[in-house]
Design a protein around this motif. Sequence first.
Motif, PDB file in Angstrom:
ATOM      1  N   TRP A 117      15.942  22.306  -3.178  1.00  0.00           N
ATOM      2  CA  TRP A 117      16.426  21.647  -4.392  1.00  0.00           C
ATOM      3  C   TRP A 117      16.883  20.211  -4.143  1.00  0.00           C
ATOM      4  N   THR A 118      17.983  20.019  -3.439  1.00  0.00           N
ATOM      5  CA  THR A 118      18.548  18.671  -3.304  1.00  0.00           C
ATOM      6  C   THR A 118      17.602  17.727  -2.575  1.00  0.00           C
ATOM      7  N   ILE A 119      17.073  18.130  -1.418  1.00  0.00           N
ATOM      8  CA  ILE A 119      16.174  17.251  -0.665  1.00  0.00           C
ATOM      9  C   ILE A 119      14.895  16.991  -1.461  1.00  0.00           C
TER      10      ILE A 119
ATOM     11  N   TRP B  87      11.832  13.218  -4.675  1.00  0.00           N
ATOM     12  CA  TRP B  87      11.154  12.950  -5.956  1.00  0.00           C
ATOM     13  C   TRP B  87      11.590  11.600  -6.506  1.00  0.00           C
ATOM     14  N   TRP B  88      12.901  11.358  -6.547  1.00  0.00           N
ATOM     15  CA  TRP B  88      13.369  10.086  -7.099  1.00  0.00           C
ATOM     16  C   TRP B  88      12.894   8.910  -6.244  1.00  0.00           C
ATOM     17  N   ILE B  89      12.881   9.072  -4.925  1.00  0.00           N
ATOM     18  CA  ILE B  89      12.423   7.983  -4.057  1.00  0.00           C
ATOM     19  C   ILE B  89      10.939   7.711  -4.284  1.00  0.00           C
ATOM     20  N   SER B  90      10.134   8.760  -4.398  1.00  0.00           N
ATOM     21  CA  SER B  90       8.697   8.552  -4.601  1.00  0.00           C
ATOM     22  C   SER B  90       8.403   7.939  -5.968  1.00  0.00           C
ATOM     23  N   TRP B  91       9.260   8.197  -6.941  1.00  0.00           N
ATOM     24  CA  TRP B  91       9.089   7.597  -8.270  1.00  0.00           C
ATOM     25  C   TRP B  91       9.666   6.191  -8.363  1.00  0.00           C
ATOM     26  N   SER B  92      10.520   5.825  -7.406  1.00  0.00           N
ATOM     27  CA  SER B  92      11.265   4.569  -7.545  1.00  0.00           C
ATOM     28  C   SER B  92      10.396   3.310  -7.575  1.00  0.00           C
ATOM     29  N   PRO B  93       9.262   3.221  -6.833  1.00  0.00           N
ATOM     30  CA  PRO B  93       8.446   2.011  -6.995  1.00  0.00           C
ATOM     31  C   PRO B  93       7.935   1.878  -8.424  1.00  0.00           C
ATOM     32  N   PHE B  94       7.435   2.991  -8.979  1.00  0.00           N
ATOM     33  CA  PHE B  94       6.919   2.969 -10.351  1.00  0.00           C
ATOM     34  C   PHE B  94       8.012   2.673 -11.368  1.00  0.00           C
ATOM     35  N   VAL B  95       9.077   3.484 -11.357  1.00  0.00           N
ATOM     36  CA  VAL B  95      10.146   3.302 -12.340  1.00  0.00           C
ATOM     37  C   VAL B  95      10.841   1.956 -12.118  1.00  0.00           C
TER      38      VAL B  95
ATOM     39  N   VAL C  15       0.841  -1.206   0.000  1.00  0.00           N
ATOM     40  CA  VAL C  15       0.000   0.000   0.000  1.00  0.00           C
ATOM     41  C   VAL C  15       0.874   1.253   0.000  1.00  0.00           C
ATOM     42  N   LEU C  16       1.923   1.268   0.829  1.00  0.00           N
ATOM     43  CA  LEU C  16       2.840   2.410   0.857  1.00  0.00           C
ATOM     44  C   LEU C  16       3.494   2.619  -0.502  1.00  0.00           C
ATOM     45  N   ALA C  17       3.897   1.516  -1.132  1.00  0.00           N
ATOM     46  CA  ALA C  17       4.547   1.605  -2.444  1.00  0.00           C
ATOM     47  C   ALA C  17       3.584   2.132  -3.498  1.00  0.00           C
ATOM     48  N   VAL C  18       2.358   1.645  -3.492  1.00  0.00           N
ATOM     49  CA  VAL C  18       1.374   2.079  -4.485  1.00  0.00           C
ATOM     50  C   VAL C  18       1.017   3.548  -4.266  1.00  0.00           C
ATOM     51  N   PHE C  19       0.828   3.947  -3.016  1.00  0.00           N
ATOM     52  CA  PHE C  19       0.474   5.344  -2.744  1.00  0.00           C
ATOM     53  C   PHE C  19       1.614   6.281  -3.140  1.00  0.00           C
ATOM     54  N   ALA C  20       2.857   5.895  -2.819  1.00  0.00           N
ATOM     55  CA  ALA C  20       4.006   6.713  -3.228  1.00  0.00           C
ATOM     56  C   ALA C  20       4.057   6.839  -4.745  1.00  0.00           C
ATOM     57  N   THR C  21       3.741   5.763  -5.444  1.00  0.00           N
ATOM     58  CA  THR C  21       3.734   5.786  -6.910  1.00  0.00           C
ATOM     59  C   THR C  21       2.664   6.739  -7.439  1.00  0.00           C
ATOM     60  N   VAL C  22       1.465   6.653  -6.879  1.00  0.00           N
ATOM     61  CA  VAL C  22       0.367   7.524  -7.337  1.00  0.00           C
ATOM     62  C   VAL C  22       0.745   8.992  -7.155  1.00  0.00           C
ATOM     63  N   VAL C  23       1.265   9.336  -5.965  1.00  0.00           N
ATOM     64  CA  VAL C  23       1.611  10.737  -5.707  1.00  0.00           C
ATOM     65  C   VAL C  23       2.796  11.170  -6.565  1.00  0.00           C
ATOM     66  N   GLY C  24       3.823  10.306  -6.683  1.00  0.00           N
ATOM     67  CA  GLY C  24       5.002  10.652  -7.479  1.00  0.00           C
ATOM     68  C   GLY C  24       4.659  10.890  -8.936  1.00  0.00           C
ATOM     69  N   VAL C  25       3.869  10.000  -9.517  1.00  0.00           N
ATOM     70  CA  VAL C  25       3.496  10.149 -10.928  1.00  0.00           C
ATOM     71  C   VAL C  25       2.536  11.323 -11.105  1.00  0.00           C
TER      72      VAL C  25
ATOM     73  N   ALA D  66       3.803  17.341  -1.577  1.00  0.00           N
ATOM     74  CA  ALA D  66       3.266  15.978  -1.603  1.00  0.00           C
ATOM     75  C   ALA D  66       4.346  14.950  -1.893  1.00  0.00           C
ATOM     76  N   LEU D  67       5.282  15.303  -2.768  1.00  0.00           N
ATOM     77  CA  LEU D  67       6.375  14.393  -3.112  1.00  0.00           C
ATOM     78  C   LEU D  67       7.210  14.032  -1.896  1.00  0.00           C
ATOM     79  N   ILE D  68       7.659  15.054  -1.178  1.00  0.00           N
ATOM     80  CA  ILE D  68       8.549  14.846  -0.038  1.00  0.00           C
ATOM     81  C   ILE D  68       7.860  14.020   1.039  1.00  0.00           C
ATOM     82  N   ILE D  69       6.567  14.269   1.234  1.00  0.00           N
ATOM     83  CA  ILE D  69       5.822  13.535   2.261  1.00  0.00           C
ATOM     84  C   ILE D  69       5.667  12.062   1.882  1.00  0.00           C
ATOM     85  N   SER D  70       5.300  11.795   0.636  1.00  0.00           N
ATOM     86  CA  SER D  70       5.063  10.411   0.217  1.00  0.00           C
ATOM     87  C   SER D  70       6.349   9.593   0.167  1.00  0.00           C
ATOM     88  N   ALA D  71       7.477  10.248  -0.074  1.00  0.00           N
ATOM     89  CA  ALA D  71       8.749   9.528  -0.200  1.00  0.00           C
ATOM     90  C   ALA D  71       9.278   9.040   1.146  1.00  0.00           C
TER      91      ALA D  71
END
Length: 505
Positions: A310-312, A317-325, A186-196, A462-467
């Motif tokens: 920027w960096t954080i 962003w990359w972490i929240s996209w990582s389940p999807f990618v 569920v955490l992975a899917v939610f992070a994917t939805v928010v990241g994408v 939203a990105l930072i929170i979901s990651a």
Amino acid sequence: MKRVSNVFWITVVIVFIFVALGVAIPSVFERITANLQDLLTNGFGWYYLILVTIIVVFCLFLIFSPIGSIKLGKQDSKPEFSTISWFAMLFSAGMGIGLVFWGAAEPVSHYVTPPLANGETDEAFRESLRYTFFHWGIHAWAIYGLVALVLAYFQFRKDEPGLISATLKPLFGKAMDGFWGTLIDVLAVFATVVGVATTLGFGAAQINGGLTYLFGIPDSFIVQVIIVAIVTVLFMLSAWSGLSKGIQYLSNVNMVLAVILVLLVFVLGPTVLILNMFTDTIGGYIQNIMRMSFSISPLNEDHRSWINDWTIFYWAWWISWSPFVGIFIARVSKGRTIREFISGVLLAPALVSLFWFAVFGTSAVDVQRSGAVDLSQFPTEQVLFGVFSEFPGSMVISIIAILLVAIFFITSADSATFVLGMQTTYGSLNPHNSVKLTWGVAQSLVALILLYSGGLQGLQNALIISAFPFSFIMILMMISIYRSLMQEKKELGLYIKPKKRKKEQ
């Protein structure tokens, strides 16, 4: 719907609540996400920096270790896709809209407001590209590569379902078949939805920005709703056609358009300066990579704020996209060795990304330095079109850029519906179209709500929170595959053979 798991229903409910709150109380929703974002960046910025650096080191270790010869699949497995198509798909899924959105905007922003140097100086120019290279280089692809590797290894070599929870069985055993496994998925899917959804929001904003700059179409939420609706229909049609048809075809078209665009800017822009800055910045990037990797500036409030913004933000962003990618890259990478896989994912796309930013970033900063246009006054989504306005044939180049963003939009969302379908149908490699349709509509709704409630800043919050919660799962995945690979190394007798000494004559 057939064969959907509990993960599907639980996450759909969570996403529905998320959307409902955004519609009902947008200002409160924006304030809550902003407060959570501040808490995480200020309190855990050090954690993001250390974690991502460890991931990079771990990936490099796998390249040079004897276990790099282990295949992602059985020993007789062959790659399903050609190297070119494989690269096109992972590149389109992995970066996509972000490259076009930030290609000119980020270097210009760093040039005007650099992390350390004085603004709009030669040193600021060098810093602008160096930090952009840092944000989009091997650190980003190491995050994707780790998740993709772990999933591909357990799915194709250990015959586990393509689920995040299944990769943790070496650590927790059958517990991953129950409540805890469901929670992780569920955490992975939610992070994917928010990241994408965040990336789709960026894409809608940039398409709207381009249409505003070129044709005077209003830059408004209503226009963005129309853009998202049209693109949603298009990417659902693509998703309906399947992985080997729609996504592969569009990814290849994307690569062609991206090559045309970057070559046009390279030729029409300051070509020699681009090559000089690319070469110089590669050296500065390599020379300063360790310092940038751990820079948190505890005693410099302004620099610390810059790092948070920027960096954080990028690491999250990359972490929240990582389940999807990761899931998508794993799905198309069966039959490659670990060494081939990590080398391809880590180095090739990173190098292309760096050249992309050298071309667009140098051109943008050169326009800013000339004084012809003050790009720093443009909305972020319009900076690229401001650069093009200084080139001959600017209208044609701008239209190509809008088409590229639109197709990147489609391929990212298309790939995401496929991945979300996999994750919510027990790891099925061919999820039912009705499941993909549900996730396609859900991620578009989330993108619109984030735009409605907080604009681009709301997307970043939203990105930072979901990651954050998913980052802990990544740590467990790293430990899990290391334990499994060490066991397999022992079973296969993989080791570095010592060189035999020549017999003395």
